[in-house]
Design a protein around this motif. Structure first.
Motif, short mmCIF file in Angstrom:
data_model
loop_
_atom_site.label_atom_id
_atom_site.label_comp_id
_atom_site.label_asym_id
_atom_site.label_seq_id
_atom_site.Cartn_x
_atom_site.Cartn_y
_atom_site.Cartn_z
N MET A 96 20.07 41.75 55.39
CA MET A 96 20.90 42.44 54.40
C MET A 96 20.51 42.07 52.97
N TYR A 97 19.97 40.87 52.76
CA TYR A 97 19.49 40.50 51.43
C TYR A 97 18.36 41.45 51.00
N LEU A 98 17.39 41.62 51.88
CA LEU A 98 16.25 42.49 51.59
C LEU A 98 16.69 43.95 51.53
N ASN A 99 17.53 44.37 52.45
CA ASN A 99 18.00 45.75 52.45
C ASN A 99 18.71 46.09 51.14
N GLY A 100 19.57 45.21 50.68
CA GLY A 100 20.26 45.42 49.41
C GLY A 100 19.30 45.46 48.24
N PHE A 101 18.28 44.61 48.29
CA PHE A 101 17.28 44.57 47.23
C PHE A 101 16.47 45.86 47.17
N VAL A 102 16.07 46.37 48.35
CA VAL A 102 15.29 47.60 48.43
C VAL A 102 16.04 48.79 47.83
N LEU A 103 17.35 48.78 47.94
CA LEU A 103 18.17 49.90 47.46
C LEU A 103 18.42 49.86 45.95
N LEU A 104 18.08 48.77 45.29
CA LEU A 104 18.41 48.63 43.87
C LEU A 104 17.82 49.75 43.00
N ILE A 105 16.56 50.04 43.12
CA ILE A 105 15.92 51.02 42.24
C ILE A 105 16.40 52.45 42.52
N PRO A 106 16.39 52.90 43.78
CA PRO A 106 16.87 54.28 43.98
C PRO A 106 18.34 54.47 43.59
N LEU A 107 19.18 53.49 43.85
CA LEU A 107 20.59 53.62 43.47
C LEU A 107 20.75 53.52 41.95
N ALA A 108 19.91 52.76 41.29
CA ALA A 108 19.94 52.72 39.83
C ALA A 108 19.57 54.07 39.23
N ALA A 109 18.61 54.75 39.83
CA ALA A 109 18.21 56.08 39.34
C ALA A 109 19.36 57.08 39.50
N VAL A 110 20.00 57.05 40.64
CA VAL A 110 21.15 57.94 40.86
C VAL A 110 22.26 57.61 39.87
N SER A 111 22.50 56.33 39.64
CA SER A 111 23.53 55.90 38.71
C SER A 111 23.24 56.40 37.29
N PHE A 112 21.99 56.26 36.85
CA PHE A 112 21.63 56.73 35.50
C PHE A 112 21.91 58.22 35.36
N LEU A 113 21.46 59.00 36.31
CA LEU A 113 21.64 60.45 36.23
C LEU A 113 23.11 60.84 36.23
N LEU A 114 23.89 60.23 37.09
CA LEU A 114 25.32 60.54 37.13
C LEU A 114 26.02 60.12 35.84
N ASN A 115 25.66 58.95 35.30
CA ASN A 115 26.27 58.50 34.04
C ASN A 115 25.86 59.38 32.87
N LYS A 116 24.59 59.74 32.82
CA LYS A 116 24.08 60.56 31.71
C LYS A 116 24.69 61.95 31.70
N PHE A 117 24.73 62.59 32.86
CA PHE A 117 25.11 64.00 32.91
C PHE A 117 26.54 64.26 33.35
N PHE A 118 27.25 63.22 33.82
CA PHE A 118 28.63 63.42 34.25
C PHE A 118 29.62 62.60 33.41
N VAL A 119 29.34 61.31 33.25
CA VAL A 119 30.30 60.44 32.57
C VAL A 119 30.15 60.50 31.05
N PHE A 120 28.99 60.19 30.54
CA PHE A 120 28.78 60.03 29.10
C PHE A 120 28.08 61.21 28.45
N ARG A 121 28.15 62.38 29.06
CA ARG A 121 27.52 63.55 28.46
C ARG A 121 28.21 63.90 27.16
N ARG A 122 27.47 64.47 26.26
CA ARG A 122 28.05 64.83 24.95
C ARG A 122 28.27 66.32 24.88
#
Length: 122
Positions: A96-122
């Protein structure tokens, strides 16, 4: 602020947020918590910290009313995280340590897109 600069800022702030969130996740796994609970607790504890750093430092927003949209993004990220951790485990990847680590980058990308275009959009 241009999207390139926001992405760069998001990555820098994300490193801090990731160290905080993953550190909590790893601590909870070490303490023997079941992985969905470890993800849930680390996510809850990171939401307020991340809301201020991402909102203020990346998107230049101090609007506290956006917290509910921000929380929704974290619910989506949590569900994706749990799904992929479950899938990895079903596929025979037990660390689970490695599994969680592997997911960091793809989940960060999804997070950026959702924050940019849904939460903090202008």
């Amino acid at each position: 602020m241009t999207i390139k600069r926001q992405l760069f800022s998001f990555l820098l702030v994300g490193i801090l947020n990731t160290v905080f969130g993953y550190g909590l996740f790893a601590l909870f796994i070490y303490l023997g918590l079941y992985y969905p609970l470890a993800v849930l607790l680390s996510t809850i504890l990171g939401v307020l910290f991340n809301f201020k750093t991402i909102g203020g430092l990346v998107f230049g927003s101090n609007d506290n009313k956006l917290i509910f949209k921000f929380i929704l993004v974290y619910v989506i990220i949590y569900l994706l995280n749990i799904f992929f951790l479950w899938l990895f485990k079903r596929l025979g990847f037990e660390n689970m340590y490695l599994n969680g680590f592997v997911l960091l980058i793809p989940l960060a990308a999804v997070s950026f897109l959702l924050n940019k275009f849904f939460v903090f959009r202008r």
